[in-house]
Scaffold this motif. Structure first.
Motif: not given
Lengths: 257, 330
Positions: B175, B195, B197-198, B200-201, B302
């Motif tokens: 990342w 994912q 989280e991926e 989102d980030r 989320s």
């Protein structure tokens, strides 16, 4: 010729060469085969040389040409297995998303096969010399024999590659290779003079590319620069190579699973 | 201004399956764009079509202004592609892998040598550069694979699930590399992921894709904002017996502040601005109605909730199969 094209061929050739050199067992088995063939065939069939109607010079002098041309035939599977590996690992896709020339991708590997087949062919020639065979056309003839074998390698490895791209299976390449190789090898003038073949086998031999190539090498060994025979072989190889390479390129469209 | 990626009504049909059903996209240069969706949603197929590996069935695609039907070769010069599987030549060293990719992009000489050294440093593989790639660990292979897509300084980078199968530490390392590339070199990144989280980030903008269609697009913040706040997840002790689910749904919907209530496998998910403050009320209402809860939890919304809202399913593959089973029973 296009500079980029040659550049691609060269670098893919070097890649293939590095892979082979780093897995030397491939080279060792390729070298063992002609030794085995030459010794076995000439021992088992040696009495043939005494039969009435057999060409002068004895069986070794006769059979060397056949064993030389068997090398590109027997070693061709490698190109098919390599392309199957590259398809299944995704490496071919990785190359296909670069601007690399498609034809160069095929020729890079085939150039490797052409060069590599020179090793067992040279061994065959050296061993044949030790067994008493001679090359009547001398050094230029030897060079032409090497070139002929390599050129035939281009066509045969091209065939294995086409099968590989089509089937995406190493077993299919190995299996089909044998099924194709054996009739080509044995129903030809490789181990027996044309006049000794039964009629049906003569008919097959007339259209068997393997016979054309063997005949070309044989005249270079025993007769002289008989250009009609040599050029006939080149014409046959050229057509064969064009068809197999063309088939491979055509199938690149469907490489993706 | 030219768009990094532009597609119009893009369709890819295999013999009897339509893998992509008319995708229209406009991706600006310089951003990180994500395709978020479960397995089999059509993410990989889209990447393969956009990167010239698969022929589209219909529609149009331009990459950096080049039309994919006419200028596929030009496109191949300006894109870098990393597929889902890590693809390297294990017989070659790390350095040789990068150099070969450079050669195929028509780079050579000192410029290529310098670029390869630079990339080896970037992905922290300089000290193993001359070892065969086959001996690398999973994380190292992935980093080398990423580096190999960058040799020719592509303007658009396509990454198909760039961190799938990696341990958390390697994932964060990738990342960080991607963020650096995007920020410092202005590389447009198009990635697919499962994912949250991926997505989102990393992603500035993303599209959620399901069954070959784009369900919703926006920035992660926008998408979560549309849900109207936090998520309250309720698990029912006795499942759906006696129509418990419907009754629960009516109860929760009636609570002031709740904007939306959705069915999930184990119970309900509700959305509300000040969710924690509503929990006592909800618990009391369930008590009064005699419906037993096994748990109630509050979390900020989320991307998974966004996906749930638009498709009625959770995106996580392991839960997905359960939901499907449950649906069949109903």
């Amino acid at each position: 010729m296009d500079h980029d094209f040659l550049f691609d061929v060269w670098h893919l050739f070097v890649r293939a060469l590095k892979k082979t050199i780093r897995t030397p067992i491939v080279i060792i088995s390729a070298l063992a085969l002609p030794v085995l063939f030459l010794v076995l065939f000439t021992q088992i069939f040696t009495q043939f040389g005494n039969l009435p109607g057999f060409p002068a010079g004895g069986y070794v002098q006769f059979a060397v040409a056949g064993v030389i041309v068997m090398n590109p035939l027997m070693d061709s599977g490698g190109a098919g297995e390599a392309v199957v590996d590259d398809i299944n690992s995704g490496f071919l896709s990785k190359v296909l998303v670069t601007p690399a020339n498609r034809t160069a991708i095929v020729l890079g590997r085939l150039l490797h096969d052409m060069v590599m087949v020179l090793l067992p062919v040279s061994i065959t020639l050296a061993l044949a010399y030790a067994l008493g065979a001679t090359v009547i056309t001398g050094a230029p003839g030897i060079l032409l024999i090497l070139f002929t074998a390599a050129f035939f390698g281009l066509a045969m490895s091209g065939l294995a590659m086409a099968i590989g791209v089509r089937t995406k299976s190493s077993q299919a390449v190995a299996g089909l290779d044998l099924v194709i190789a054996f009739p080509l090898m044995f129903v030809s003038t490789a181990l027996v003079p044309y006049g000794f073949l039964p009629h049906w086998a003569q008919a097959f031999s007339n259209v068997n590319p393997f016979s054309y190539v063997v005949n070309a090498v044989r005249v270079l060994m025993s007769t002289g620069f008989v250009w009609s025979t040599i050029l006939a072989a080149y014409a046959v190889i050229a057509v064969f190579a064009a068809v197999t390479i063309g088939a491979t390129l055509y199938q690149f469209r469907s490489v993706e699973r | 201004m030219v768009k990094a990626v532009e597609t119009r009504d893009l369709v890819k049909r295999y013999e009897d399956v339509e893998a992509i059903k008319g995708i229209t996209l406009e991706i600006e240069e310089g951003g990180i764009f994500g395709f978020l969706g479960p397995n089999g949603a059509g993410k990989s197929t889209t990447i393969k079509v956009l990167t010239t590996l698969l022929r589209k069935t219909s529609g149009s695609v331009t990459i950096e202004g080049y039309d994919i039907d006419k200028d596929a070769r030009e496109i191949r010069k300006v894109i870098g592609v990393q597929s889902q599987e890590t693809i390297l030549d294990g017989d070659l060293t790390g350095r040789e892998n990068l150099t070969l990719q450079g050669h195929l992009q028509r780079l050579h000489g000192n410029a290529l040598k310098k670029r390869v050294d630079e990339l080896l440093t970037l992905v922290e593989l300089s000290d193993v550069a001359d070892k065969r790639a086959a001996h690398y660990s999973g994380g190292m292979k992935k980093r080398l694979d990423l580096a190999s897509t960058l040799v020719h300084k592509p303007r658009v980078l396509f990454l198909d699930e760039p961190t799938s199968g990696l341990d958390p530490q390697s994932r964060v390392a990738i990342w960080e590399h991607l963020e650096t590339l995007n920020r410092d070199e202005g590389v447009t990144i198009f990635l697919t992921t499962q994912q949250m989280e991926e997505a989102d980030r990393l992603c500035h903008r993303l599209s959620i894709i399901d069954h070959g269609e784009i369900v919703v697009s926006g920035s992660p913040v926008e998408l979560k904002h549309q849900l109207g706040g936090d998520t309250i997840t309720l698990s029912l002790a006795n499942g759906d017996s006696d129509g418990a689910k419907d009754r629960s749904k009516r109860i929760v919907s009636g609570v002031q502040g709740v904007t939306k209530v959705l069915d999930i496998e184990t119970g309900l998910a509700a959305y509300a601005k000040n969710a924690s403050a509503l929990v006592p009320d909800i618990v009391r209402l369930f008590d009064e109605n005699g419906i037993r809860l096994t748990s109630i939890s509050v979390a900020s919304a989320s991307l998974d909730d966004v996906f749930l809202q638009h498709t009625g399913r959770r995106i996580r593959s392991e839960e997905l199969s359960k939901v499907d089973t449950w649906k069949r029973h109903v």
